[in-house]
Design an enzyme around this catalytic site. Structure first.
Site, mmCIF file in Angstrom:
data_model
loop_
_atom_site.group_PDB
_atom_site.id
_atom_site.type_symbol
_atom_site.label_atom_id
_atom_site.label_comp_id
_atom_site.label_asym_id
_atom_site.label_seq_id
_atom_site.Cartn_x
_atom_site.Cartn_y
_atom_site.Cartn_z
ATOM 1 C CE1 TYR A 126 84.747 61.338 34.543
ATOM 2 C CE2 TYR A 126 83.894 63.237 35.574
ATOM 3 C CZ TYR A 126 84.012 61.866 35.481
ATOM 4 O OH TYR A 126 83.462 60.990 36.309
ATOM 5 C CG ASP A 166 87.689 43.977 33.016
ATOM 6 O OD1 ASP A 166 88.877 44.584 32.550
ATOM 7 O OD2 ASP A 166 87.394 43.192 32.074
ATOM 8 C CE LYS A 182 87.382 46.299 28.918
ATOM 9 N NZ LYS A 182 87.153 44.813 29.687
ATOM 10 C CG ASP A 203 83.635 58.735 39.333
ATOM 11 O OD1 ASP A 203 83.806 59.368 40.242
ATOM 12 O OD2 ASP A 203 82.630 58.621 38.638
ATOM 13 C CG ASP A 259 82.948 56.735 44.380
ATOM 14 O OD1 ASP A 259 83.869 57.432 44.738
ATOM 15 O OD2 ASP A 259 81.881 57.475 44.226
#
Ligand SMILES: CC(C)[C@H](C(=O)O)[C@@H](O)C(=O)O
Ligand SMILES: CC(C)[C@H](C(=O)O)[C@@H](O)C(=O)O
Lengths: 332, 332
Positions: A120, A205, A173, A229, A233
């Site tokens: 971002y 993951d 990650k 994010d 979700d």
């Protein structure tokens, strides 16, 4: 003392659910001064600017902001607004409610999402006709600040019920993004260690596999920006959709509250949008401003309505936004 | 004509499930020459190298490679191996099977994951004591190559059953990564348009909400590298875990097949690992080498065993790896 709260309805169902949330706030014995401001597709069309400087300044100077949703211009509105309130963490609870159909009814988690950097930060370059790059940014300072917040959050028992002293999970990650997520992971775990807060970790993951398989094993999850994010979700999908999820963008001396859902153009204007996420965002706003009891009252009222009150179409009911809001007001 | 297949068991349950898959391949009327090679934690401990040059070269020169799993060294093994076989796409089917407990039994999707760039291109810098960056790379050429593959995949009816002519969905985050994912999105949609293949799109966060809510609306999903990693692992959670998921890293003239699961250190060495993902990876290898009928035979045998044969502990049964493998062989 009166709290100055900027109210930005935005587009689509933002214009329906934000007024519902304001009605709930007005029904409480708390002194608010509401200041309306514009942002989103409609104002962009009218003025060429999705986020007028006036709105930015109002949000920056207020005690808190309540935002609805923006359409095509969502990123142009919400990313600068998060900056306006100097937010470093996005708090995203995802909780399944009794009586609401959920893929995973045991889900009760809170994501603490880094809110300033990662992809971002957004330094992108078009280096040739074939090649574009994006520079992802991770700092120790932002990572540590998020971790300090997470430790306090857990210490204050603000995690999911029954999970108050269980620490948090950091999802990252770092096996691929060794330097950047490596830094994030290391700093977050170091702060937890310094403060004596339990912290474990998951690769993002693996977390995406495990959360649907068994959400009950997680409580508070600390993530870099994009990971937060996507993973929050995902949790929204497990509790029955975005219609229920509030969020808080918390800064040092300011904050912005918004439902996680978007403008829902398919039902906008019909008066049938689910106001729950906006009302729960108002509850988070109350708590942020120190009205913890009133925040809890709102939550209890919402939970009551969800379990045996009128419900909107997204939850299989036929009630209007007004009817659901009235039912919440009745229970306050 | 004999196919030279490099076999890399790796660590943990890789040493148990890869031999099972090889047994299945050996039972078929197809001529293989298997060449064993080493990679992973064990060889790293012994030699200091997780992926010996010899293994890299063998994989690069073979017709195909079958890989198991690696432990702590997973990234050091699998990322260069994908490069060794010149793979540009990672094919990851996620399908729920009748008789297997799944969070979402309707799930039947195939992810086509870009396999060379994104954050995996991995240019990272430690710019100061506080700041690290990662340069994410997206090219039109890699995006278009992936899209061409996706179009052929869909045209050849290789998507989920009953979904063959429905095109694909591209999942991305182009509202934030405007230049990089913007390029990806644009090129993929342009190729689909040129070839007359239907393509729609989802933001990757919205996709993460919608997939658990209703997987039946998706078939083939085309993603950038990290998005494909996380979203396909999410789908794994919906079909009942990683024990069932095969994958193919497809290159121009070579390919590598691997179960999506890891080394499962908690059960390694006990002979109770689920060989399904490895055996289904072998089925993908058969199809890749042109033995489509034999590949289907293996799939059918596996589905038969999953629906009413012996099952391993991860699926609630008590069978050993050998017993499951024998049951598959019985049905060939
Ligand atoms: C609209 C978009 C920029 C935003 C984000 O990615 O942060 C949204 O998805 C959210 O999570 O609030
Ligand atoms: C081990 C890791 C580098 C790898 C990846 O991220 O690609 C794994 O998660 C996978 O998906 O095969």
């Amino acid at each position: 003392m009166s709290h100055e709260v900027v109210v930005i309805e935005g587009d689509g169902i933002g214009r329906e659910v934000v007024p519902a949330a304001v009605e709930v706030l007005e029904a409480l014995p708390v002194d608010f001064e509401f200041v309306k401001a514009e942002a989103g597709d409609a104002v962009q069309e009218a003025t060429g600017e999705a986020l007028p400087a006036e709105t930015y300044d109002l949000a920056a100077d207020a005690d808190a902001t309540l935002f609805g949703a923006a359409g095509e211009t969502a990123a142009d509105v919400i990313l600068p607004l998060r900056e306006a309130v100097d937010s470093f963490v996005n708090v995203r609870p995802a909780k399944a409610y009794p009586g609401v159909d959920a893929v995973r009814p045991e889900t009760d988690v809170v994501f603490l999402r880094e809110n300033t950097e990662g992809v971002y930060a957004g330094h992108e370059d078009r280096l040739s006709d074939d090649l574009s790059t994006l520079t992802r940014v991770v700092t120790s300072s932002a990572s540590r600040e998020l971790a300090e917040f997470a430790c306090e959050f857990v210490e204050d028992g603000r995690g999911p019920a029954g999970d108050s002293d269980e620490g948090f999970t950091v999802a990252h990650k770092a096996n691929v993004m060794r330097e950047t997520d490596g830094r994030f992971r290391e700093e977050v775990l170091a702060v937890a260690e310094e403060r004596g807060v339990d912290a474990d970790e998951e690769l993002m993951d693996a977390f995406a596999t495990k959360l649907p398989l068994d959400p009950s094993q997680y409580g508070v999850i600390v993530c870099p920006n994009l990971a937060g994010d996507v993973l929050s979700d995902l949790a929204a999908g497990l509790v029955g959709g975005l219609g229920l999820l509030p969020s808080a963008n918390v800064g040092h001396d300011n904050a912005l509250f918004e439902p996680v859902h978007g403008t829902a153009p398919d039902i906008a204007g019909e008066g049938i949008a689910n106001p729950t996420a906006a009302i729960l965002s108002a509850a988070m706003l109350l708590e942020y401003l120190g009205h913890v009891e009133e925040g809890q009252q709102v939550r209890d009222a919402v939970e009551g309505v969800l379990s045996d009150g009128p419900r909107t179409g997204d939850l299989g009911g036929g009630a209007t936004t007004d009817e659901v809001t009235a039912a919440v007001l009745d229970r306050l």
